[in-house]
Scaffold this motif. Structure first.
Motif, PDB file in Angstrom:
ATOM      1  N   ALA A  67      33.526  15.200  55.891  1.00 31.56           N
ATOM      2  CA  ALA A  67      32.213  14.558  55.949  1.00 31.56           C
ATOM      3  C   ALA A  67      31.462  15.148  57.145  1.00 31.56           C
ATOM      4  CB  ALA A  67      32.352  13.055  56.099  1.00 31.56           C
ATOM      5  N   SER A  68      30.183  15.429  56.933  1.00 29.28           N
ATOM      6  CA  SER A  68      29.373  16.004  58.007  1.00 29.28           C
ATOM      7  C   SER A  68      27.947  15.477  57.890  1.00 29.28           C
ATOM      8  CB  SER A  68      29.397  17.532  57.940  1.00 29.28           C
ATOM      9  OG  SER A  68      28.861  17.980  56.710  1.00 29.28           O
ATOM     10  N   ALA A  69      27.150  15.800  58.893  1.00 29.34           N
ATOM     11  CA  ALA A  69      25.740  15.383  58.918  1.00 29.34           C
ATOM     12  C   ALA A  69      25.619  13.886  58.657  1.00 29.34           C
ATOM     13  CB  ALA A  69      24.915  16.192  57.922  1.00 29.34           C
ATOM     14  N   VAL A  70      26.508  13.097  59.248  1.00 34.22           N
ATOM     15  CA  VAL A  70      26.532  11.651  59.030  1.00 34.22           C
ATOM     16  C   VAL A  70      25.479  10.983  59.901  1.00 34.22           C
ATOM     17  CG1 VAL A  70      27.924   9.553  59.192  1.00 34.22           C
ATOM     18  CG2 VAL A  70      28.980  11.699  58.448  1.00 34.22           C
ATOM     19  N   THR A  71      24.620  10.193  59.249  1.00 33.30           N
ATOM     20  CA  THR A  71      23.647   9.357  59.946  1.00 33.30           C
ATOM     21  C   THR A  71      23.837   7.928  59.439  1.00 33.30           C
ATOM     22  OG1 THR A  71      21.842   9.471  58.333  1.00 33.30           O
ATOM     23  CG2 THR A  71      22.021  11.308  59.891  1.00 33.30           C
ATOM     24  N   ASP A  72      22.988   7.024  59.867  1.00 35.14           N
ATOM     25  CA  ASP A  72      23.085   5.650  59.360  1.00 35.14           C
ATOM     26  C   ASP A  72      22.482   5.510  57.963  1.00 35.14           C
ATOM     27  OD1 ASP A  72      20.442   5.929  60.093  1.00 35.14           O
ATOM     28  OD2 ASP A  72      20.320   3.998  61.102  1.00 35.14           O
ATOM     29  N   ARG A  73      21.955   6.608  57.396  1.00 36.41           N
ATOM     30  CA  ARG A  73      21.336   6.553  56.071  1.00 36.41           C
ATOM     31  C   ARG A  73      21.872   7.615  55.103  1.00 36.41           C
ATOM     32  NH1 ARG A  73      17.687   3.031  55.368  1.00 36.41           N
ATOM     33  NH2 ARG A  73      16.741   4.075  53.602  1.00 36.41           N
ATOM     34  N   SER A  74      22.636   8.580  55.609  1.00 38.15           N
ATOM     35  CA  SER A  74      23.061   9.659  54.715  1.00 38.15           C
ATOM     36  C   SER A  74      24.291  10.374  55.272  1.00 38.15           C
ATOM     37  CB  SER A  74      21.926  10.664  54.516  1.00 38.15           C
ATOM     38  OG  SER A  74      21.607  11.299  55.737  1.00 38.15           O
ATOM     39  N   ALA A  75      24.890  11.173  54.389  1.00 34.71           N
ATOM     40  CA  ALA A  75      26.016  12.019  54.770  1.00 34.71           C
ATOM     41  C   ALA A  75      26.166  13.122  53.734  1.00 34.71           C
ATOM     42  CB  ALA A  75      27.300  11.211  54.865  1.00 34.71           C
ATOM     43  N   HIS A  76      26.729  14.201  54.180  1.00 34.36           N
ATOM     44  CA  HIS A  76      27.155  15.284  53.289  1.00 34.36           C
ATOM     45  C   HIS A  76      28.671  15.218  53.298  1.00 34.36           C
ATOM     46  CE1 HIS A  76      27.395  19.368  51.586  1.00 34.36           C
ATOM     47  NE2 HIS A  76      28.439  19.505  52.378  1.00 34.36           N
ATOM     48  N   TRP A  77      29.268  15.243  52.097  1.00 38.53           N
ATOM     49  CA  TRP A  77      30.732  15.259  52.086  1.00 38.53           C
ATOM     50  C   TRP A  77      31.245  16.152  50.981  1.00 38.53           C
ATOM     51  CZ3 TRP A  77      33.733  12.571  48.255  1.00 38.53           C
ATOM     52  CH2 TRP A  77      33.024  11.674  47.448  1.00 38.53           C
ATOM     53  N   GLU A  78      32.421  16.705  51.239  1.00 41.58           N
ATOM     54  CA  GLU A  78      33.069  17.590  50.282  1.00 41.58           C
ATOM     55  C   GLU A  78      34.494  17.117  50.089  1.00 41.58           C
ATOM     56  OE1 GLU A  78      32.408  21.771  50.879  1.00 41.58           O
ATOM     57  OE2 GLU A  78      30.472  21.392  51.873  1.00 41.58           O
ATOM     58  N   ALA A  79      34.887  17.001  48.839  1.00 44.88           N
ATOM     59  CA  ALA A  79      36.233  16.571  48.493  1.00 44.88           C
ATOM     60  C   ALA A  79      36.953  17.689  47.753  1.00 44.88           C
ATOM     61  CB  ALA A  79      36.182  15.323  47.618  1.00 44.88           C
ATOM     62  N   HIS A  80      38.170  17.945  48.182  1.00 45.47           N
ATOM     63  CA  HIS A  80      39.054  18.900  47.527  1.00 45.47           C
ATOM     64  C   HIS A  80      40.204  18.078  46.962  1.00 45.47           C
ATOM     65  CE1 HIS A  80      37.172  22.361  49.660  1.00 45.47           C
ATOM     66  NE2 HIS A  80      36.913  21.413  50.535  1.00 45.47           N
ATOM     67  N   TYR A  81      40.383  18.109  45.640  1.00 45.91           N
ATOM     68  CA  TYR A  81      41.395  17.252  45.034  1.00 45.91           C
ATOM     69  C   TYR A  81      41.832  17.788  43.681  1.00 45.91           C
ATOM     70  CZ  TYR A  81      37.440  15.390  42.331  1.00 45.91           C
ATOM     71  OH  TYR A  81      36.344  15.271  41.510  1.00 45.91           O
ATOM     72  N   ARG A  82      42.896  17.188  43.171  1.00 44.42           N
ATOM     73  CA  ARG A  82      43.392  17.496  41.838  1.00 44.42           C
ATOM     74  C   ARG A  82      42.877  16.387  40.911  1.00 44.42           C
ATOM     75  NH1 ARG A  82      47.351  20.713  41.094  1.00 44.42           N
ATOM     76  NH2 ARG A  82      48.293  20.286  43.124  1.00 44.42           N
ATOM     77  N   PHE A  83      42.095  16.751  39.889  1.00 46.56           N
ATOM     78  CA  PHE A  83      41.578  15.769  38.949  1.00 46.56           C
ATOM     79  C   PHE A  83      42.754  15.240  38.135  1.00 46.56           C
ATOM     80  CE2 PHE A  83      39.191  14.849  34.870  1.00 46.56           C
ATOM     81  CZ  PHE A  83      38.610  13.687  35.339  1.00 46.56           C
ATOM     82  N   SER A  84      43.013  13.944  38.252  1.00 50.14           N
ATOM     83  CA  SER A  84      44.245  13.376  37.696  1.00 50.14           C
ATOM     84  C   SER A  84      44.336  13.507  36.173  1.00 50.14           C
ATOM     85  CB  SER A  84      44.394  11.913  38.111  1.00 50.14           C
ATOM     86  OG  SER A  84      43.327  11.140  37.612  1.00 50.14           O
ATOM     87  N   ALA A  85      43.214  13.501  35.475  1.00 50.06           N
ATOM     88  CA  ALA A  85      43.252  13.552  34.005  1.00 50.06           C
ATOM     89  C   ALA A  85      43.675  14.915  33.471  1.00 50.06           C
ATOM     90  CB  ALA A  85      41.899  13.168  33.433  1.00 50.06           C
TER      91      ALA A  85
END
Length: 157
Positions: A67-85
């Motif tokens: 998570a980056s660029a976090v403010t009290d109104r917004s954030a940029h986030w990136e998730a790296h994961y294995r899609f369970s389905a």
């Protein structure tokens, strides 16, 4: 209102702590992204608990959240994961908007991401061919709603 509440939320997500994520929402909060439209802490928290549980069960080995660029109104986030389905690896890039109450709880949360990009990674060929169509998006939304309903029936908050 403080960006610290948003940072705590993403810290809980990085730990896959769905219960802590649920506690970050006001009782009457709303959440919306490309897949879910949810009302109230039980539904929203249920979604996060379901996603965290699925990642713990089938993808903890590749899980990473930034998570980056976090403010009290917004954030940029990136998730790296294995899609369970499907077991396919996904790198999702999300822009989040928040509205916090005076109590520091999330009242409104809106995540935006490129659904076609996500579907190509998560679903493979069907996502490549149909990820841009309302038909596939509606099918994913319907399956996600069904999965959440089943999860909440087994795991009420």
């Amino acid at each position: 209102m403080s960006a610290d509440a948003i940072r705590r939320f993403y810290s809980a997500f990085a730990r896959l702590d769905g219960a802590a994520m649920q506690a970050a929402y006001a009782p009457d909060a709303s959440f919306e992204d490309e897949v879910f439209t949810l009302q109230g802490r039980p539904q929203i928290g249920g979604m996060w608990r379901m996603l965290c549980d699925a990642t713990k069960a089938k993808g903890r080995d590749v899980w990473r959240l930034e998570a980056s660029a976090v403010t009290d109104r917004s954030a940029h986030w990136e998730a790296h994961y294995r899609f369970s389905a499907t077991g396919r690896l996904v790198h999702n890039i999300i822009e989040a908007e928040f509205e916090l109450g005076r109590d520091g709880l999330i009242r409104r949360h809106r995540d935006r991401f490129n659904f076609w990009r996500w579907s190509r990674q998560a679903l493979g060929t069907p996502g490549v061919l149909l990820g841009w169509t309302p038909m596939l998006r509606n099918g994913v939304r319907a399956q996600a709603a069904k999965n959440l309903e089943a999860f909440l029936a087994k795991h009420p908050n």
